[in-house]
Design a protein around this motif. Structure first.
Motif, PDB file in Angstrom:
ATOM      1  N   PHE A  26      -4.190   9.798  10.972  1.00 11.92           N
ATOM      2  CA  PHE A  26      -5.226   8.866  11.397  1.00 11.92           C
ATOM      3  C   PHE A  26      -6.472   9.576  11.913  1.00 11.92           C
ATOM      4  CE2 PHE A  26      -1.164   6.902  11.525  1.00 11.92           C
ATOM      5  CZ  PHE A  26      -1.400   5.868  10.651  1.00 11.92           C
ATOM      6  N   ASN A  50       4.684   0.697   3.725  1.00 13.44           N
ATOM      7  CA  ASN A  50       3.432   1.366   4.065  1.00 13.44           C
ATOM      8  C   ASN A  50       3.750   2.822   4.443  1.00 13.44           C
ATOM      9  OD1 ASN A  50       1.177   2.340   5.428  1.00 13.44           O
ATOM     10  ND2 ASN A  50       0.626   0.313   6.187  1.00 13.44           N
ATOM     11  N   TYR A  52       1.887   5.019   5.771  1.00 13.14           N
ATOM     12  CA  TYR A  52       1.094   5.540   6.898  1.00 13.14           C
ATOM     13  C   TYR A  52       1.499   4.959   8.247  1.00 13.14           C
ATOM     14  CZ  TYR A  52      -1.760   6.152   2.745  1.00 13.14           C
ATOM     15  OH  TYR A  52      -2.181   6.447   1.489  1.00 13.14           O
ATOM     16  N   GLY A  53       2.186   3.849   8.218  1.00  7.39           N
ATOM     17  CA  GLY A  53       2.357   3.106   9.462  1.00  7.39           C
ATOM     18  C   GLY A  53       3.697   3.249  10.087  1.00  7.39           C
ATOM     19  N   SER A  55       0.984   1.347  12.878  1.00  4.83           N
ATOM     20  CA  SER A  55      -0.317   1.791  13.378  1.00  4.83           C
ATOM     21  C   SER A  55      -0.139   2.528  14.697  1.00  4.83           C
ATOM     22  CB  SER A  55      -1.236   0.582  13.581  1.00  4.83           C
ATOM     23  OG  SER A  55      -1.131   0.083  14.899  1.00  4.83           O
ATOM     24  N   TYR A 233       1.116  -3.821   7.700  1.00  2.00           N
ATOM     25  CA  TYR A 233       1.232  -3.376   9.088  1.00  2.00           C
ATOM     26  C   TYR A 233       2.332  -2.340   9.304  1.00  2.00           C
ATOM     27  CZ  TYR A 233      -2.007  -7.161  10.026  1.00  2.00           C
ATOM     28  OH  TYR A 233      -3.106  -7.968  10.025  1.00  2.00           O
ATOM     29  N   SER A 275      -0.392  -4.457  16.275  1.00  2.55           N
ATOM     30  CA  SER A 275      -0.887  -4.286  14.899  1.00  2.55           C
ATOM     31  C   SER A 275      -2.034  -5.243  14.601  1.00  2.55           C
ATOM     32  CB  SER A 275       0.206  -4.602  13.882  1.00  2.55           C
ATOM     33  OG  SER A 275       1.292  -3.772  14.053  1.00  2.55           O
ATOM     34  N   ASP A 278      -5.197  -3.953  15.758  1.00  2.69           N
ATOM     35  CA  ASP A 278      -5.651  -2.655  15.259  1.00  2.69           C
ATOM     36  C   ASP A 278      -6.358  -2.821  13.910  1.00  2.69           C
ATOM     37  OD1 ASP A 278      -6.061  -0.006  14.758  1.00  2.69           O
ATOM     38  OD2 ASP A 278      -4.013   0.629  15.239  1.00  2.69           O
ATOM     39  N   PHE A 281      -6.856   0.411  11.693  1.00  4.35           N
ATOM     40  CA  PHE A 281      -5.692   0.835  10.919  1.00  4.35           C
ATOM     41  C   PHE A 281      -5.642   0.050   9.607  1.00  4.35           C
ATOM     42  CE2 PHE A 281      -1.183   0.112   9.815  1.00  4.35           C
ATOM     43  CZ  PHE A 281      -0.795   1.419   9.572  1.00  4.35           C
ATOM     44  N   LYS A 282      -5.848  -1.235   9.713  1.00  7.59           N
ATOM     45  CA  LYS A 282      -5.783  -2.099   8.544  1.00  7.59           C
ATOM     46  C   LYS A 282      -6.842  -1.687   7.501  1.00  7.59           C
ATOM     47  CE  LYS A 282      -5.659  -6.976   7.474  1.00  7.59           C
ATOM     48  NZ  LYS A 282      -5.935  -8.322   7.907  1.00  7.59           N
ATOM     49  N   GLU A 284      -8.253   1.207   7.243  1.00  8.08           N
ATOM     50  CA  GLU A 284      -7.945   2.540   6.715  1.00  8.08           C
ATOM     51  C   GLU A 284      -6.848   2.463   5.649  1.00  8.08           C
ATOM     52  OE1 GLU A 284      -7.423   7.106   8.318  1.00  8.08           O
ATOM     53  OE2 GLU A 284      -7.502   5.463   9.757  1.00  8.08           O
ATOM     54  N   VAL A 285      -5.815   1.700   5.944  1.00  9.74           N
ATOM     55  CA  VAL A 285      -4.712   1.567   4.976  1.00  9.74           C
ATOM     56  C   VAL A 285      -5.231   0.912   3.694  1.00  9.74           C
ATOM     57  CG1 VAL A 285      -2.496   0.436   4.501  1.00  9.74           C
ATOM     58  CG2 VAL A 285      -2.885   1.530   6.704  1.00  9.74           C
TER      59      VAL A 285
END
Ligand SMILES: Cc1ncc(COP(=O)(O)O)c(C=O)c1O
Length: 366
Positions: A26, A50, A52-53, A55, A233, A275, A278, A281-282, A284-285
């Protein structure tokens, strides 16, 4: 040590076994390769999770919530329902929580079974949740996709008869990644819901720019929208999802839960609440998924593998012209894919992982 590292130390992420490489995802626009489970080094491209998560905010909130897990989470549950309602432009009475959207799909199936009859869904679509149908005494009617792998709404509408009690629409559709035009879907719902329940599964809607259908439930008691925290998320293992429906429908569904809204833990509730707050984060994903998906589709097409344009975090492709054994190539390279969904055309699906994961996937196929 950077502030971010200090912050991570403070929130005690070491306790839940997350490596720094993972977290620094991140801090950088392009993530480092990581696996979320140090005991499982396989590249998991099978379940549209996901990569990456959760978040960073959700990780902190969940870690902190462990300390209050000795108490039932009534306060947190109502806080979450209030925020979900706000995000969906509906009232609290239009929301019901479940342990993943699978529980919501289950409840809709049980609700339909009470009325006896049949339900309609596409062939091919997400259908794991329908396995109790036979035991519950309701029959599944499947309607083929169009040639370009979209849901055939016209044919689905025509298939309604006096036995039909529900129609399931997965939008975007899993596994094909196709999406219905919103206007067309809204007209379809207007017509179909005069006669039957329309269950719209929006598990992947956050990977599109399409507006959710959730606020249509205010005027429509036969529309149920199922949503999840598992995908965008990154809370698949947290098991949290919800239904958005008309007040009377939410009441009916809640009567099938022994403890309405009670199947979600304090930890998952904390993760979901954080989440939703955030937004970074959303975003970015969303943009990472778009970028990595574009790369993967281009590379697959170079390998003569035809792909269906995807509105989600997975790609549907045909192995008809691929000469090697696809699944053997994956296995040799420690990559987990899914299966063949349609024998004719040998259609399969792959989840969009991180860039590094997808580079490995493409190299495995070369
Ligand atoms: C279309 C669709 N709906 C629902 C689910 C279930 O998700 P969960 O129970 O984790 O919310 C999935 C999971 O892959 C899915 O693809």
């Amino acid at each position: 040590m950077s502030n971010r590292r200090n912050w991570l130390k403070q929130v005690g992420l070491g306790v839940v076994g997350l490596g720094l490489g993972q977290i620094e995802t991140f801090a950088n626009p392009i993530p480092n390769y990581f696996v979320s489970n140090p005991n499982d080094t396989r590249i998991l491209l099978r379940s549209n999770e996901n990569p990456y998560g959760p978040s960073p905010l959700a990780r902190t909130a969940m870690t902190e919530s462990i300390n209050i897990s000795n108490r039932y989470g009534w306060t947190q549950t109502s806080e979450l329902i209030t925020l979900i309602a706000k995000k969906n432009n509906v009232a609290e009475k239009n929301i019901l929580l479940g342990a993943g959207s699978t529980e919501i799909l289950d409840l809709a199936l049980q609700f339909t079974a009470l009325k006896k009859g049949t339900f309609i869904l596409a062939e091919t679509t997400y259908d794991y949740w329908t396995s109790p149908a036979k035991t519950l005494g309701i029959k599944k009617i499947t309607i083929p996709l169009t040639a370009d792998k979209r849901l055939n709404l016209t044919a689905m509408l025509k298939a309604i008869d006096s036995d039909t009690k529900m129609i399931y629409i997965c939008n975007p559709n899993n596994p094909t990644g196709t999406i219905c035009e919103r206007d067309e879907l809204v007209s379809f719902i207007q017509e179909a819901s005069k006669k039957v329940i329309v269950l719209v599964d929006e598990a992947y809607i956050d990977f599109t720019n399409q507006q959710s259908l959730s606020n249509l439930v205010i005027e429509n008691k036969n529309l149920i929208v199922a949503k999840t925290f598992s995908k965008m998320y990154g809370l698949a293992g947290g098991r949290i999802g919800y239904a958005v429906a008309n007040e009377s429908t939410i009441y009916e569904l809640s009567q099938l839960q022994s403890w309405p809204n009670g199947s979600v833990s304090v930890v998952s509730t904390a993760g979901a609440l954080a989440s939703l707050k955030d937004e970074n984060f959303k975003k970015e994903v969303y943009s990472l998924n778009e970028k990595v998906k574009k790369y993967t589709i281009e590379q697959l097409e170079h390998l003569n593998i035809t792909c269906i344009p995807s509105h989600s975090n997975f790609i549907y492709f045909s192995l008809s012209n691929y000469k090697k054994d696809f699944f053997e190539q994956l296995e040799k390279n420690n990559i987990v894919g899914t299966k063949i969904y349609e024998e004719q055309g040998k259609w399969s699906r792959i989840t969009v992982g991180t860039m590094q994961e997808m580079e490995m996937f493409i190299n495995a196929l070369r």
